[in-house]
Design a protein around this motif. Structure first.
Motif, mmCIF file in Angstrom:
data_model
loop_
_atom_site.group_PDB
_atom_site.id
_atom_site.type_symbol
_atom_site.label_atom_id
_atom_site.label_comp_id
_atom_site.label_asym_id
_atom_site.label_seq_id
_atom_site.Cartn_x
_atom_site.Cartn_y
_atom_site.Cartn_z
ATOM 1 N N GLN A 64 29.220 36.772 42.804
ATOM 2 C CA GLN A 64 29.822 37.845 42.200
ATOM 3 C C GLN A 64 30.269 37.755 40.884
ATOM 4 O OE1 GLN A 64 33.716 39.045 43.695
ATOM 5 N NE2 GLN A 64 33.734 41.253 43.067
ATOM 6 N N ILE A 65 30.857 36.499 40.304
ATOM 7 C CA ILE A 65 31.177 36.443 39.108
ATOM 8 C C ILE A 65 29.777 36.196 38.359
ATOM 9 C CG2 ILE A 65 32.555 34.723 37.492
ATOM 10 C CD1 ILE A 65 34.446 34.383 39.886
ATOM 11 N N TRP A 68 28.774 39.222 36.634
ATOM 12 C CA TRP A 68 29.863 40.002 35.535
ATOM 13 C C TRP A 68 29.360 39.464 34.031
ATOM 14 C CZ3 TRP A 68 35.386 38.261 37.515
ATOM 15 C CH2 TRP A 68 35.621 38.803 38.756
ATOM 16 N N LYS A 72 34.102 40.301 31.229
ATOM 17 C CA LYS A 72 34.892 40.217 32.513
ATOM 18 C C LYS A 72 35.310 39.005 32.772
ATOM 19 C CE LYS A 72 34.648 42.470 36.834
ATOM 20 N NZ LYS A 72 33.971 43.573 37.878
ATOM 21 N N ARG A 73 34.548 38.006 32.640
ATOM 22 C CA ARG A 73 34.555 36.752 32.828
ATOM 23 C C ARG A 73 35.714 35.969 32.173
ATOM 24 N NH1 ARG A 73 28.800 33.474 33.394
ATOM 25 N NH2 ARG A 73 27.871 34.988 34.526
ATOM 26 N N LEU A 84 40.040 44.092 34.722
ATOM 27 C CA LEU A 84 38.535 43.917 35.543
ATOM 28 C C LEU A 84 37.989 45.192 35.806
ATOM 29 C CD1 LEU A 84 39.371 40.564 37.803
ATOM 30 C CD2 LEU A 84 38.260 40.693 35.305
ATOM 31 N N SER A 88 34.332 46.735 34.477
ATOM 32 C CA SER A 88 33.452 46.819 35.244
ATOM 33 C C SER A 88 32.856 48.430 35.124
ATOM 34 C CB SER A 88 33.899 46.859 36.971
ATOM 35 O OG SER A 88 34.211 45.502 37.339
#
Length: 97
Positions: A64-65, A68, A72-73, A84, A88
């Motif tokens: 998932q990460i 990103w 967002k990280r 977050l 998105s």
């Protein structure tokens, strides 16, 4: 326990991975025994990690990460969890319908 983690590489980029032994894996990355990506960007520093009860959940969070954006990280690393969802939405708008 399985972990998902984020490393900051020497060139400022981020690497996301998962492992059973976080301390050993960090040593491997910095010794050039880790992923090819980090091998060329040493030294690396651990900037975020999360412990999981199950390896499949750590792996799912890793994937998932990896999808990103950098922004967002960085929000995750800095503990700005409330940002977050907004990040998105911003990425979804940039990508279009």
């Amino acid at each position: 326990m399985p972990h998902v983690y984020i490393l900051k590489c020497n060139d400022g980029s981020y690497y996301v991975g998962s492992t059973w032994n976080l301390e050993r894996r960090l040593l491997q990355h910095n010794a050039g025994e880790g992923a090819a990506y980090t091998r060329r960007r040493r030294p690396v520093a651990l900037v975020w990690a999360q412990e999981h009860d199950r390896v499949d959940s750590a792996f799912a969070v890793e994937k998932q990460i990896q999808g990103w954006s950098r922004a967002k990280r960085e929000a995750l690393i800095e503990g700005r969890l409330k940002d977050l969802p907004v990040l998105s939405e911003a990425r979804s708008r940039q990508m279009g319908p």
